[in-house]
Design an enzyme around this catalytic site. Sequence first.
Site, PDB file in Angstrom:
ATOM      1  N   ASN A   9       0.868  -1.176   0.000  1.00  0.00           N
ATOM      2  CA  ASN A   9       0.000   0.000   0.000  1.00  0.00           C
ATOM      3  C   ASN A   9       0.906   1.227   0.000  1.00  0.00           C
ATOM      4  OD1 ASN A   9      -1.807   2.047   0.480  1.00  0.00           O
ATOM      5  ND2 ASN A   9      -2.283   1.441   2.587  1.00  0.00           N
ATOM      6  N   GLU A  96      -7.030   4.595   7.744  1.00  0.00           N
ATOM      7  CA  GLU A  96      -6.794   6.021   7.472  1.00  0.00           C
ATOM      8  C   GLU A  96      -8.021   6.643   6.804  1.00  0.00           C
ATOM      9  OE1 GLU A  96      -3.083   5.455   5.452  1.00  0.00           O
ATOM     10  OE2 GLU A  96      -2.119   4.982   7.358  1.00  0.00           O
ATOM     11  N   GLU A 164      -5.659  -5.174  10.442  1.00  0.00           N
ATOM     12  CA  GLU A 164      -4.660  -4.133  10.651  1.00  0.00           C
ATOM     13  C   GLU A 164      -4.973  -3.393  11.953  1.00  0.00           C
ATOM     14  OE1 GLU A 164      -2.590  -2.975   6.772  1.00  0.00           O
ATOM     15  OE2 GLU A 164      -4.275  -1.639   7.025  1.00  0.00           O
ATOM     16  N   GLY A 170       2.134   2.018  10.824  1.00  0.00           N
ATOM     17  CA  GLY A 170       3.086   3.120  10.702  1.00  0.00           C
ATOM     18  C   GLY A 170       3.743   3.519  12.012  1.00  0.00           C
ATOM     19  N   SER A 209       3.129  -2.387  10.441  1.00  0.00           N
ATOM     20  CA  SER A 209       4.589  -2.401  10.668  1.00  0.00           C
ATOM     21  C   SER A 209       5.228  -3.748  10.341  1.00  0.00           C
ATOM     22  CB  SER A 209       4.904  -1.971  12.105  1.00  0.00           C
ATOM     23  OG  SER A 209       4.469  -0.644  12.333  1.00  0.00           O
TER      24      SER A 209
HETATM   25  C1  PEP Z   1      -0.873   0.094   6.018  1.00  0.00           C
HETATM   26  O1  PEP Z   1      -0.924   1.285   5.797  1.00  0.00           O
HETATM   27  O2  PEP Z   1      -1.755  -0.649   5.587  1.00  0.00           O
HETATM   28  C2  PEP Z   1       0.243  -0.428   6.800  1.00  0.00           C
HETATM   29  C3  PEP Z   1       0.166  -1.634   7.230  1.00  0.00           C
HETATM   30  O3  PEP Z   1       1.295   0.445   7.024  1.00  0.00           O
HETATM   31  P1  PEP Z   1       2.697   0.084   7.734  1.00  0.00           P
HETATM   32  O4  PEP Z   1       3.186  -1.214   7.147  1.00  0.00           O
HETATM   33  O5  PEP Z   1       3.588   1.229   7.426  1.00  0.00           O
HETATM   34  O6  PEP Z   1       2.413  -0.062   9.196  1.00  0.00           O
END
Ligand code: PEP
Length: 248
Positions: A9, A96, A164, A170, A209
């Site tokens: 993503n 988000e 998630e 993030g 992450s």
């Molecule tokens: C995401 O935005 O779906 C995500 C998992 O971001 P990150 O890997 O940076 O935590």
Amino acid sequence: MREPLVVGNWKLQGSLVSVEALLGDLLSATPVVGVEIAVCPTYVHLGRAITMCGRSLLAVGAQDCSYVQSGAYTGEVSPAMLAEIGCHWVILGHSERRQYQGESDALIAAKLAAAVEADLSPIVCVGETREQREAGSAQAIVSAQLEGALKGQANLDRVVIAYEPVWAIGTGLTATPEQAQQMQAFIRGCLMDISGVDATATRILYGGSVKAGNAASLFVQPDIDGALVGGAALIAADFLAIINAAAA
Ligand code: PEP
């Protein structure tokens, strides 16, 4: 047997030049067998990405879509338009968008129905906040999100779920493999209850992450079928290491 899926993503990142460079690096790497791979750039970079990926093993997806296919909806991009240019995947209900665009489960359900109608494969994101986890309501939140988004969706064939946890996106704070596995097994049970169909073939990704260093420990869990990757997907070597971990 569920084939692992690793999706990048790219969020609101990059320029045409950096997107071309990143895709070039990914496409020139040795193809990895046994893992499905996709990248999701911004709308404006989709066409270039689809042209570059061509018939390679790298599929392309969008980060969102409209809940309608056409009409007087200024600024929207329809699932049918995405499918027409060669998009395969679409991410729906990312935290988000829930947070900054106020997307509700009902809107996500409408987008899901429109995406399936256009033959896109939706990746539906669910996950609790840190406060919700600390209050002991993580499972209740996730099951309500699933129920809201999948309402009326009798066919899960094209649908992928991404768990998630919002506190892990993030932040560098990854759910432990055990925390992720526990929730993902719970999600599989919810899918069976909601849709009334056997969800053993449905892929459930983990996102939050995921890095080259923690991917393998997540992927050995029985209900983690791959990853939705944000930050680490913007660095070709890191994304390729995650893909290789999924193939192992
Ligand atoms: C995401 O935005 O779906 C995500 C998992 O971001 P990150 O890997 O940076 O935590």
